[in-house]
Each structure stands twice: as C-alpha cells, then as structure tokens.
Scaffold this motif. Structure first.
Motif, mmCIF file in Angstrom:
data_model
loop_
_atom_site.group_PDB
_atom_site.id
_atom_site.type_symbol
_atom_site.label_atom_id
_atom_site.label_comp_id
_atom_site.label_asym_id
_atom_site.label_seq_id
_atom_site.Cartn_x
_atom_site.Cartn_y
_atom_site.Cartn_z
ATOM 1 N N UNK A 138 2.319 39.055 -20.124
ATOM 2 C CA UNK A 138 1.774 40.037 -19.326
ATOM 3 C C UNK A 138 0.217 40.104 -19.466
ATOM 4 N N UNK A 139 -0.467 40.597 -18.470
ATOM 5 C CA UNK A 139 -1.837 40.824 -18.493
ATOM 6 C C UNK A 139 -2.262 41.906 -19.463
ATOM 7 N N UNK A 184 4.269 40.816 -26.227
ATOM 8 C CA UNK A 184 4.263 39.727 -25.045
ATOM 9 C C UNK A 184 3.548 38.306 -25.685
ATOM 10 N N UNK A 185 2.652 38.444 -26.546
ATOM 11 C CA UNK A 185 2.014 37.384 -27.171
ATOM 12 C C UNK A 185 3.013 36.652 -28.442
ATOM 13 N N UNK A 203 3.831 25.121 -21.779
ATOM 14 C CA UNK A 203 2.387 25.335 -21.613
ATOM 15 C C UNK A 203 2.773 27.258 -21.537
ATOM 16 N N UNK A 204 1.660 28.154 -21.895
ATOM 17 C CA UNK A 204 1.612 29.339 -21.714
ATOM 18 C C UNK A 204 0.670 29.779 -20.681
ATOM 19 N N UNK A 205 0.948 30.770 -19.976
ATOM 20 C CA UNK A 205 -0.119 31.262 -19.041
ATOM 21 C C UNK A 205 -0.260 32.937 -19.236
ATOM 22 N N UNK A 206 -1.300 33.220 -19.181
ATOM 23 C CA UNK A 206 -1.754 34.627 -19.204
ATOM 24 C C UNK A 206 -3.019 34.946 -18.521
ATOM 25 N N UNK A 230 4.082 42.112 -11.080
ATOM 26 C CA UNK A 230 2.869 42.410 -10.872
ATOM 27 C C UNK A 230 2.182 42.226 -12.331
ATOM 28 N N UNK A 231 2.820 42.659 -13.240
ATOM 29 C CA UNK A 231 2.129 42.533 -14.636
ATOM 30 C C UNK A 231 1.914 41.168 -15.206
#
Length: 322
Positions: free
Chosen positions: A22-23, A29-30, A48-51, A93-94
């Motif tokens: 999450x943002x 979350x990490x 892959x990870x996306x943030x 949306x997070x």
C-alpha cells in the motif's frame, strides 16, 4: 479447500506474479510483500513488487533484491501478469492504482490479503481477517497451514510486520495469537534484535529534535479528551530528516495520560493532509471517525487523507480549504 490451499494453488498455476504494497508503506505491508516475493523468487516465479511510494530506507533490509519493487505507474502492464497479490490494503485506493486494477485483464486474478475491518473486499479472492494483529500474521498462518517453507529472510519480514503493527507488543493489536505467531517465527530463526535496531533504535538527532518540536504544539481538548499533533510541510523539509523519521509518533502519543483519542495531522504536500487516529480505549472506534473523511482502518488505529492546508492564525491551528 482452505484459503491457504486455494492461494498456493493459484500461485502454482501462475508464472508471472505482481505483489502490491500500500501507499506510504509501513513495516506490515512491506514485510508481508517481501515475504511473498522471497518465496516466489525461490520457487522460480517471475515476481515483482509494486508500491506507488518509495520503500523507506529503514525497511530496505527486507527486500530480497534491491530493485524488486518499482514505483512508476507507466511501467505497470497488468497484461504481463497472471496473478496479483495485494497485501495490507484496507481498500482498493490504498494501492494508489485503483482505476488500473479495476480495468485489469479478466485473466489476471487479484488476491486481497488484509486485516482491516473496513476492508471493502475488492479482490477476486479475499483473505480478510480483522481479528488478526497484522497482515503479516495472516500471511504467516497461510504458510503454516499449507506447510510451505519460509526462508530466513521471509521469517524476518513477517516478524517485522507483526512487531511494527503491534508497536512492539504495546498497542491494542497485541493479542495472544500475535505473540504466538511471533514466538513461532523466533523459533524458526527470526532475528528480533536486527529488526528493532534497523527500524526502531535508529533515530538521528534531527528526528528527535523534530519530535520535540511537534510535542511542544500538541493541542488537548478537555471535553473530548483528544490530543492533536500538527506536522507542517516545513517540518518534513527539515534538513537531514530521514523519510521514516516520524514513524511511530501516533502510537507513542497514546501514552499521554487521560487521552482518549490521538489525532496527528500531517501536511504531506501543498493541498493534502494525512490524518492518523489512535486510541487505547475499548469504547472508542477511531475507524468511524476516519470513515467520515473517506478513510478507514481499525477500531483502535485508523487514518484518512483530506484536501486543505494547515495554517496558524496567531491563535490556533486550522485547516484552510481552497
């Protein structure tokens, strides 16, 4: 078939997997995302990870590869992924990319793993357990239920998530199951000293001086027993200030005597304010307050984002809207 069995069956059937944190990423979350990424890479998956935001420097030790996360939306092509796993995102949306995810290819399933009771069940598969201390605790149980092996790095990742979301077993999220999960992770080889040194015992002088400055201007409402702390854009622009320097300040303020609600207002850009709410009282639900402003979270820890600018008018602090 259990949730764990369904999850790992989908993972086994997938070759390219995207894991979303999450943002404004925190330890939960990490840690949860990195535990999955580590497992997937060891299984030979293309993962892959996306943030949407950069992973804080003090959480960098969790990353299985230095460039495993990317942050540029323009690099995001969901057509190239078979499966998406979103961790610790209380609502779509997070993720910071809600519209993109809503328009994902039909073939690309989205798995939502979370512990916020305000979760809106946005996934094709939803593993939401609001009684859990953290998403990391849920992820750990999914691995235990299915007998999947976690590496030493992944074990540290999950203990990080539990420790940070319980504020080192000091807040209301601390449950017997959280302590049991953490104990199992320690037995499996997690290094609690390494985690606390990297994340908690690392404040520099500029960070501590800023904490003091913020404490000096705390506003206390006697009627509602609410303590409000203000963090301005100038505060965040303090020279030598690490990105994670204010991590934990909301939880710390719950130690203030006779305080039912803690509200921390942070000006994150010229027209955006982040609000963090905390309580230790059983008769207070701060998620209800957060939801009034379009946010959410837990009964005792919640947050929201609103538009406006925090200003001081010679008498008091106010939020000015344009």
């Amino acid at each position: 078939m259990s949730n764990g069995e369904k999850l790992f069956s989908l993972i086994d059937q997938s070759r390219r997997i995207l894991v979303i944190a999450h943002r404004r990423p925190d330890g939960d979350t990490t840690g949860s995302a990195c535990a999955f990424l580590d497992y997937l890479l060891l299984k030979g998956k293309i993962a892959r990870g996306f943030c949407i935001d950069i992973i804080p420097e003090n959480l960098g030790f969790l990353l299985p590869e230095t460039d495993i996360f990317f942050h540029d939306v323009y690099q995001l092509d969901l057509n190239s992924y078979d499966l998406i796993i979103a961790v610790d995102c209380g609502e779509l949306k997070q993720t910071g990319i809600s519209e993109i995810l809503q328009n994902r290819p039909v073939k690309t399933l989205l798995i939502n793993i979370d512990h916020h009771h305000t979760n809106d069940y946005f996934g094709d598969m939803n593993i939401v357990e609001s009684q859990a201390s953290s998403t990391a605790e849920i992820v750990h149980n999914l691995f235990l239920q299915t007998g999947k092996i976690l590496s030493k790095r992944a074990i540290n990742c999950l203990l990080t998530g539990i420790l940070t979301d319980t504020t080192y077993f000091s807040n209301a999220a601390t449950t017997s199951s959280a302590i049991k999960s953490a104990s199992t992770l320690l037995e499996q080889g997690a290094k609690i000293n390494q985690i606390t040194q990297k994340i908690w015992q690392n404040k520099n002088l500029a960070s501590l001086q800023l904490w003091g400055k913020i404490f000096e201007r705390i506003i206390f409402n006697q009627e509602t027993k609410t303590a409000t702390a203000i963090i301005t854009k100038d505060d965040l622009d303090t020279p030598g200030l690490p990105d994670d320097s204010l991590e934990g300040i909301s939880n710390y303020l719950t130690s203030l005597a006779d305080t039912k609600i803690v509200l921390v207002l942070m000006q994150i850009d010229d027209n955006t304010i982040k609000g963090s709410l905390r309580t230790t009282y059983d008769d207070v639900d701060v998620s209800e307050i957060a939801q009034r402003y379009g946010g959410g979270g837990h009964k005792k820890a919640a947050g929201f984002t609103t538009h406006g600018k925090i200003v001081f008018d010679d008498i008091s602090w106010k939020i000015k809207t344009t």
